[in-house]
Design a protein around this motif. Sequence first.
Motif, mmCIF file in Angstrom:
data_model
loop_
_atom_site.group_PDB
_atom_site.id
_atom_site.type_symbol
_atom_site.label_atom_id
_atom_site.label_comp_id
_atom_site.label_asym_id
_atom_site.label_seq_id
_atom_site.Cartn_x
_atom_site.Cartn_y
_atom_site.Cartn_z
ATOM 1 N N THR A 109 0.831 -1.202 0.000
ATOM 2 C CA THR A 109 0.000 0.000 0.000
ATOM 3 C C THR A 109 0.866 1.252 0.000
ATOM 4 O O THR A 109 0.601 2.216 -0.731
ATOM 5 C CB THR A 109 -0.929 0.003 1.225
ATOM 6 O OG1 THR A 109 -1.740 -1.173 1.213
ATOM 7 C CG2 THR A 109 -1.831 1.230 1.213
ATOM 8 N N LEU A 113 1.100 4.268 -2.820
ATOM 9 C CA LEU A 113 0.979 5.681 -2.484
ATOM 10 C C LEU A 113 2.204 6.473 -2.928
ATOM 11 O O LEU A 113 2.088 7.616 -3.382
ATOM 12 C CB LEU A 113 0.790 5.841 -0.970
ATOM 13 C CG LEU A 113 -0.565 5.459 -0.400
ATOM 14 C CD1 LEU A 113 -0.521 5.464 1.125
ATOM 15 C CD2 LEU A 113 -1.650 6.412 -0.901
ATOM 16 N N VAL A 119 -5.048 5.723 -4.901
ATOM 17 C CA VAL A 119 -5.106 4.456 -4.173
ATOM 18 C C VAL A 119 -6.450 4.365 -3.457
ATOM 19 O O VAL A 119 -6.807 5.247 -2.664
ATOM 20 C CB VAL A 119 -3.970 4.338 -3.144
ATOM 21 C CG1 VAL A 119 -4.110 3.040 -2.330
ATOM 22 C CG2 VAL A 119 -2.616 4.376 -3.841
ATOM 23 N N MET A 134 1.626 6.652 6.610
ATOM 24 C CA MET A 134 0.942 6.570 5.319
ATOM 25 C C MET A 134 0.520 7.940 4.807
ATOM 26 O O MET A 134 0.692 8.253 3.624
ATOM 27 C CB MET A 134 -0.275 5.642 5.422
ATOM 28 C CG MET A 134 0.079 4.177 5.488
ATOM 29 S SD MET A 134 -1.401 3.140 5.516
ATOM 30 C CE MET A 134 -2.132 3.514 3.926
ATOM 31 N N THR A 135 -0.060 8.747 5.672
ATOM 32 C CA THR A 135 -0.519 10.060 5.227
ATOM 33 C C THR A 135 0.657 10.956 4.841
ATOM 34 O O THR A 135 0.538 11.788 3.935
ATOM 35 C CB THR A 135 -1.380 10.735 6.304
ATOM 36 O OG1 THR A 135 -0.684 10.746 7.564
ATOM 37 C CG2 THR A 135 -2.707 9.992 6.484
ATOM 38 N N ALA A 138 1.623 9.845 1.328
ATOM 39 C CA ALA A 138 0.634 10.333 0.367
ATOM 40 C C ALA A 138 0.800 11.833 0.115
ATOM 41 O O ALA A 138 0.703 12.297 -1.031
ATOM 42 C CB ALA A 138 -0.772 10.035 0.882
ATOM 43 N N ALA A 143 -0.349 11.742 -3.771
ATOM 44 C CA ALA A 143 -1.269 10.663 -4.120
ATOM 45 C C ALA A 143 -2.672 10.979 -3.588
ATOM 46 O O ALA A 143 -2.828 11.661 -2.575
ATOM 47 C CB ALA A 143 -0.786 9.343 -3.529
ATOM 48 N N LEU A 145 -5.795 9.445 -1.840
ATOM 49 C CA LEU A 145 -6.206 8.289 -1.052
ATOM 50 C C LEU A 145 -7.722 8.295 -0.911
ATOM 51 O O LEU A 145 -8.300 9.203 -0.307
ATOM 52 C CB LEU A 145 -5.537 8.347 0.328
ATOM 53 C CG LEU A 145 -5.733 7.144 1.263
ATOM 54 C CD1 LEU A 145 -5.181 5.866 0.637
ATOM 55 C CD2 LEU A 145 -5.041 7.413 2.600
#
Length: 387
Positions: A109, A113, A119, A134-135, A138, A143, A145
């Motif tokens: 994942t 990203l 995604v 993750m954020t 991104a 990206a 999300l």
Amino acid sequence: MMRRSVTILGATGSVGTSTLDLILRAPDKFKVVALTAHTDVAGLAKVARATGAELAVIGEASLYGALKEALAGSRTEVASGFDAVTQAACRGADWTMAAIVGCAGLPATLAALGCGRTVALANKESLVSAGDVMTAVAAKSHAQLLPVDSEHNAIFQCLAGSPRDRVRRIVLTASGGPFRTWTRKAMEHVTPEIAVKHPNWSMGSKISIDSATLMNKGLELIEAKHLFACRPDELAVVVHPQSVIHSMVDYVDGSTIAQLGSPDMRIPIASTLAWPDRMETPCTPLDLATIGRLDFESPDLDRFPALGLAIAALAAGGARPAVLNAANEIAVAAFLKRSIGFLDIVRTVANVLDKYDPSAPTTVDDVLAIDDEARRIAAAFIEHRTA
């Protein structure tokens, strides 16, 4: 909508097959770049042939030969192993479905990203365990999300075009699961066969068990915090047995906007697959006159303490959500194998949270290390109880 290239990580699972159903109904609108699965060689080969996928990857490296044989004569490239799954995520698709269940889906994942495309996230565990990481990825890659969970997708739709500072509260709905009216004593005798029979949704076994304990709703609260950049006190849960309203957003002017739909995962998947456009689906339209009534109640944290554990982890932040998620994955797997009882799931998670409180993760390696240690403690607790 222009033709869109897509990759599906977890193509043979519940969300993956629902996504493929939509894609196969509109072959002129989608080109399949890559498909992955963990061990389902037959299922992966079947959908790779049906879609003409450029690449098919089986996660279990030892199954490479079996997949190669199953796709003999096709134009689909074959690969296997953990690294190959992650590389598939970087294949350059316009849109990637991240539907690998559990924290195992985190590296792929993150790779998707990092490519800076769109995604669609159906793997809530990744965001629960590594939300800040993750954020950040991104944001750096720009990206997009998009949430696939019906509740988060509903919130995404309800927020469209509205200033974030005008939101008073985000309300996630919960069906209450198959044991909504059961006593704790009755739940002592629950079997996996009973627990996976969700009253409204057709889902994989792990998600079905999480829905039965209400842990699923707790994980969704943590996910919502990262997806929508909100504080824990801006989030709430209400039990709604009919699963018609998928979530609601309260605004400062007193308005509440809700998203309604049939309990069919193809609806939120289609929302992300066609975004910012919309596409036709075979899903049954709502008939509110036939439904007749919509009921609501507060969640019972005494009978469903898993939700309380998740709310506490959300408030504490740091590594607590990652520990919660890892322990829960081990406990659910043990229950499905009949190693522990239904109520032992939350007991296991609570024990791990009591024993293990590491510092907040700042890298993917930190997240994976916390995940590994929490799993080890959970497994040891289960082994001790069953010895």
